[in-house]
Design a protein around this motif. Structure first.
Motif, PDB file in Angstrom:
ATOM      1  N   UNK A  12       8.619  -5.582   8.838  1.00 55.98           N
ATOM      2  CA  UNK A  12       7.984  -4.509   8.073  1.00 55.98           C
ATOM      3  C   UNK A  12       8.461  -3.147   8.570  1.00 55.98           C
ATOM      4  N   UNK A  13       9.000  -2.367   7.647  1.00 57.05           N
ATOM      5  CA  UNK A  13       9.386  -0.999   7.971  1.00 57.05           C
ATOM      6  C   UNK A  13       8.192  -0.090   7.697  1.00 57.05           C
ATOM      7  N   UNK A  14       8.013   0.904   8.516  1.00 56.93           N
ATOM      8  CA  UNK A  14       6.905   1.853   8.356  1.00 56.93           C
ATOM      9  C   UNK A  14       6.937   2.491   6.963  1.00 56.93           C
ATOM     10  N   UNK A  30       2.006  -3.727   3.820  1.00 56.14           N
ATOM     11  CA  UNK A  30       2.455  -2.393   4.226  1.00 56.14           C
ATOM     12  C   UNK A  30       2.068  -2.116   5.675  1.00 56.14           C
ATOM     13  N   UNK A  31       3.043  -1.633   6.452  1.00 55.90           N
ATOM     14  CA  UNK A  31       2.755  -1.115   7.792  1.00 55.90           C
ATOM     15  C   UNK A  31       2.740   0.408   7.675  1.00 55.90           C
ATOM     16  N   UNK A  32       1.632   0.996   8.099  1.00 56.67           N
ATOM     17  CA  UNK A  32       1.528   2.454   8.089  1.00 56.67           C
ATOM     18  C   UNK A  32       0.546   2.882   9.178  1.00 56.67           C
ATOM     19  N   UNK A  55       4.334   5.120  -0.074  1.00 58.32           N
ATOM     20  CA  UNK A  55       3.180   5.044   0.817  1.00 58.32           C
ATOM     21  C   UNK A  55       3.075   6.359   1.568  1.00 58.32           C
ATOM     22  N   UNK A  56       1.843   6.897   1.605  1.00 60.09           N
ATOM     23  CA  UNK A  56       1.599   8.142   2.320  1.00 60.09           C
ATOM     24  C   UNK A  56       0.120   8.218   2.674  1.00 60.09           C
ATOM     25  N   UNK A  57      -0.176   8.550   3.919  1.00 65.98           N
ATOM     26  CA  UNK A  57      -1.553   8.783   4.360  1.00 65.98           C
ATOM     27  C   UNK A  57      -2.475   7.612   3.997  1.00 65.98           C
ATOM     28  N   UNK A  70      -6.172   3.463  -2.032  1.00 68.33           N
ATOM     29  CA  UNK A  70      -6.419   3.419  -0.597  1.00 68.33           C
ATOM     30  C   UNK A  70      -6.081   2.010  -0.100  1.00 68.33           C
ATOM     31  N   UNK A  71      -5.220   1.897   0.885  1.00 67.00           N
ATOM     32  CA  UNK A  71      -4.817   0.594   1.401  1.00 67.00           C
ATOM     33  C   UNK A  71      -5.954  -0.118   2.127  1.00 67.00           C
ATOM     34  N   UNK A  72      -6.981   0.620   2.560  1.00 70.01           N
ATOM     35  CA  UNK A  72      -8.112   0.012   3.266  1.00 70.01           C
ATOM     36  C   UNK A  72      -9.145  -0.563   2.327  1.00 70.01           C
ATOM     37  N   UNK A  73      -9.341   0.083   1.177  1.00 75.17           N
ATOM     38  CA  UNK A  73     -10.416  -0.325   0.270  1.00 75.17           C
ATOM     39  C   UNK A  73      -9.926  -0.777  -1.100  1.00 75.17           C
ATOM     40  N   UNK A  74      -8.715  -0.399  -1.476  1.00 73.63           N
ATOM     41  CA  UNK A  74      -8.198  -0.715  -2.807  1.00 73.63           C
ATOM     42  C   UNK A  74      -8.663   0.247  -3.876  1.00 73.63           C
ATOM     43  N   UNK A  75      -9.511   1.204  -3.506  1.00 69.52           N
ATOM     44  CA  UNK A  75     -10.058   2.138  -4.492  1.00 69.52           C
ATOM     45  C   UNK A  75      -9.030   3.197  -4.880  1.00 69.52           C
ATOM     46  N   UNK A  76      -8.978   3.511  -6.177  1.00 64.34           N
ATOM     47  CA  UNK A  76      -8.079   4.580  -6.610  1.00 64.34           C
ATOM     48  C   UNK A  76      -8.684   5.937  -6.274  1.00 64.34           C
ATOM     49  N   UNK A  77      -7.837   6.890  -5.930  1.00 67.86           N
ATOM     50  CA  UNK A  77      -8.354   8.238  -5.693  1.00 67.86           C
ATOM     51  C   UNK A  77      -7.699   9.251  -6.614  1.00 67.86           C
TER      52      UNK A  77
END
Length: 109
Positions: A12-14, A30-32, A55-57, A70-77
């Protein structure tokens, strides 16, 4: 939980999504920021691959219309997406990345 090895952690690349398929489920891994996340690879607004986005933040952006998830919750922002996409538990074990697509961590709001 039923974890399945999807790749080596060193593969996995950052900030570069890796698309895999588990039990017929498309997943972006994703690794971030020193963490690894697994999110369903299909945008909830348009039926396109999120792995092709940026991928960002701790967010992944759909390349087609710009919705960010959001990669943690899946929620769109950001619009146009209004529904979350599933995210899945991940663990690193023996140098491998393991994901369980049967145990979604996403909660509908």
């Amino acid at each position: 939980m039923t974890f399945v090895r999807v790749c080596g952690a060193d593969e996995l690349e950052e900030d570069t999504p890796k698309r895999v398929e588990l039990d017929g489920t498309p997943v972006s891994v994703v690794r971030t920021g020193g963490e690894v996340f697994a999110i369903n690879d299909i945008c909830s607004h348009a039926n396109v691959s999120l792995a092709e986005g940026e991928v960002d933040d701790c967010h992944i952006e759909c390349w087609l219309h710009g919705s960010r998830f959001d990669l943690r919750s899946g929620k769109p922002d950001s619009l146009p997406a209004t529904r979350p996409v599933p995210v899945y538990p991940v663990k690193i074990e023996g140098g491998g990345v393991l994901v369980d697509v049967r145990a979604s961590l996403t909660q509908e709001s």
